[in-house]
Design an enzyme around this catalytic site. Structure first.
Site, PDB file in Angstrom:
ATOM      1  N   CYS A  28     -26.041  22.728 -30.559  1.00 20.13           N
ATOM      2  CA  CYS A  28     -25.886  23.870 -31.469  1.00 20.13           C
ATOM      3  C   CYS A  28     -26.635  25.044 -30.857  1.00 20.13           C
ATOM      4  CB  CYS A  28     -26.375  23.522 -32.876  1.00 20.13           C
ATOM      5  SG  CYS A  28     -28.125  23.075 -32.983  1.00 20.13           S
ATOM      6  N   ASN A  31     -31.047  23.964 -31.846  1.00 16.88           N
ATOM      7  CA  ASN A  31     -31.436  22.534 -31.742  1.00 16.88           C
ATOM      8  C   ASN A  31     -32.521  22.158 -32.751  1.00 16.88           C
ATOM      9  OD1 ASN A  31     -32.872  20.280 -29.255  1.00 16.88           O
ATOM     10  ND2 ASN A  31     -31.205  19.850 -30.652  1.00 16.88           N
ATOM     11  N   CYS A  33     -31.421  22.422 -36.433  1.00 12.76           N
ATOM     12  CA  CYS A  33     -30.692  22.090 -37.680  1.00 12.76           C
ATOM     13  C   CYS A  33     -29.528  21.130 -37.414  1.00 12.76           C
ATOM     14  CB  CYS A  33     -30.177  23.365 -38.351  1.00 12.76           C
ATOM     15  SG  CYS A  33     -31.480  24.502 -38.877  1.00 12.76           S
ATOM     16  N   ARG A  34     -28.425  21.669 -36.892  1.00 10.63           N
ATOM     17  CA  ARG A  34     -27.197  20.863 -36.832  1.00 10.63           C
ATOM     18  C   ARG A  34     -27.205  19.766 -35.767  1.00 10.63           C
ATOM     19  NH1 ARG A  34     -23.547  25.960 -35.944  1.00 10.63           N
ATOM     20  NH2 ARG A  34     -25.528  26.568 -34.977  1.00 10.63           N
ATOM     21  N   SER A  35     -27.613  20.112 -34.542  1.00 13.03           N
ATOM     22  CA  SER A  35     -27.472  19.096 -33.479  1.00 13.03           C
ATOM     23  C   SER A  35     -28.462  17.935 -33.596  1.00 13.03           C
ATOM     24  CB  SER A  35     -27.455  19.719 -32.076  1.00 13.03           C
ATOM     25  OG  SER A  35     -28.646  20.386 -31.778  1.00 13.03           O
ATOM     26  N   ASP A 144     -23.500  27.202 -39.048  1.00 12.76           N
ATOM     27  CA  ASP A 144     -24.948  27.400 -38.986  1.00 12.76           C
ATOM     28  C   ASP A 144     -25.531  27.455 -40.410  1.00 12.76           C
ATOM     29  OD1 ASP A 144     -27.497  28.307 -38.622  1.00 12.76           O
ATOM     30  OD2 ASP A 144     -26.948  29.908 -37.231  1.00 12.76           O
TER      31      ASP A 144
HETATM   32  P1  4NP Z   1     -29.055  25.354 -35.406  1.00 13.40           P
HETATM   33  O1  4NP Z   1     -29.520  26.457 -36.473  1.00 13.40           O
HETATM   34  O2  4NP Z   1     -28.328  26.103 -34.315  1.00 13.40           O
HETATM   35  O3  4NP Z   1     -28.142  24.488 -36.211  1.00 13.40           O
HETATM   36  O4  4NP Z   1     -30.308  24.659 -34.933  1.00 13.40           O
HETATM   37  C1  4NP Z   1     -30.257  27.601 -36.130  1.00 13.40           C
HETATM   38  C2  4NP Z   1     -31.623  27.500 -35.972  1.00 13.40           C
HETATM   39  C3  4NP Z   1     -32.355  28.640 -35.673  1.00 13.40           C
HETATM   40  C4  4NP Z   1     -31.725  29.857 -35.538  1.00 13.40           C
HETATM   41  C5  4NP Z   1     -30.355  29.953 -35.686  1.00 13.40           C
HETATM   42  C6  4NP Z   1     -29.623  28.819 -35.995  1.00 13.40           C
HETATM   43  N1  4NP Z   1     -32.490  31.031 -35.243  1.00 13.40           N
HETATM   44  O5  4NP Z   1     -31.896  32.105 -35.211  1.00 13.40           O
HETATM   45  O6  4NP Z   1     -33.708  30.922 -35.047  1.00 13.40           O
END
Ligand code: 4NP
Length: 178
Positions: A28, A31, A33-35, A144
């Site tokens: 993602c 790294n 939340c989703r992955s 996201d």
């Molecule tokens: P992820 O979610 O890509 O699913 O881990 C996010 C985590 C942090 C951010 C964006 C999306 N950020 O902008 O910090």
């Protein structure tokens, strides 16, 4: 640890993997939340369905480095814990070596897919795909959830389990009914 809890590290050693076992990397943006959610839920689901030996490495990373070295977001940790899954993952950024270390690199959304594809060295072995390719409409995005509420995380989890079963069906011909 209760008997229903599965340590995510249990599959990492790959000691009992089939000779044709594959390595899968979930990607993602951050790294956190989703992955890492996909890594934990995929590992748990393949174990529950009896496909543990088909995998040697299951890992996750982000296209960005903002959160490198951090534990997953507390909402992901809580969501996984609710499903009896423990994670000890620490965030890391996608590396050039991943394209030869992994057989499948599975993106959570189209932006991740574009970023991964543009970083892929020519001739490297990984098959880069949208994870939602294993869903019903083939283009499903795991959106996201970072700036939203818990509902986004819950939705992500249900999609991930569904796509995991689709992956097992398509790649291994598994009977993994919804
Ligand atoms: P992820 O979610 O890509 O699913 O881990 C996010 C985590 C942090 C951010 C964006 C999306 N950020 O902008 O910090």
């Amino acid at each position: 640890m209760s008997s229903s809890r599965v340590a995510v590290e249990d599959l990492d050693a790959g000691m009992h993997a089939d000779p044709d076992a594959v390595n899968v990397l979930f990607v993602c943006l951050g790294n956190i939340c989703r992955s890492p959610m996909a890594e934990g839920a995929f590992r748990r689901t393949v174990q529950q369905l009896g496909f543990k030996n088909k995998f040697r490495r299951i890992d996750s990373c982000g296209t960005a480095s903002y959160h490198s070295g951090e534990r997953p977001d507390p909402r992901t940790i809580q969501l996984l814990a609710k499903h009896g899954i423990h994670t000890s993952h620490l965030a890391r950024q996608l590396a050039t070596s991943d394209f030869n270390d992994f057989d499948y690199i599975l993106a959570m959304d189209d932006a991740n897919l574009r970023d991964i594809t543009s970083a892929q060295p020519k001739g490297s072995k990984a098959k880069v795909m949208l994870f939602g390719n294993f869903g019903d409409n083939k283009r499903e995005q795991v959106q996201d959830p970072y700036y939203g509420g818990q509902a986004g995380f819950d939705k992500n989890y249900l999609q991930i389990v569904r796509f995991t079963k689709g992956f097992l069906r398509e790649v291994f011909g598994a009977e993994a009914d919804e």
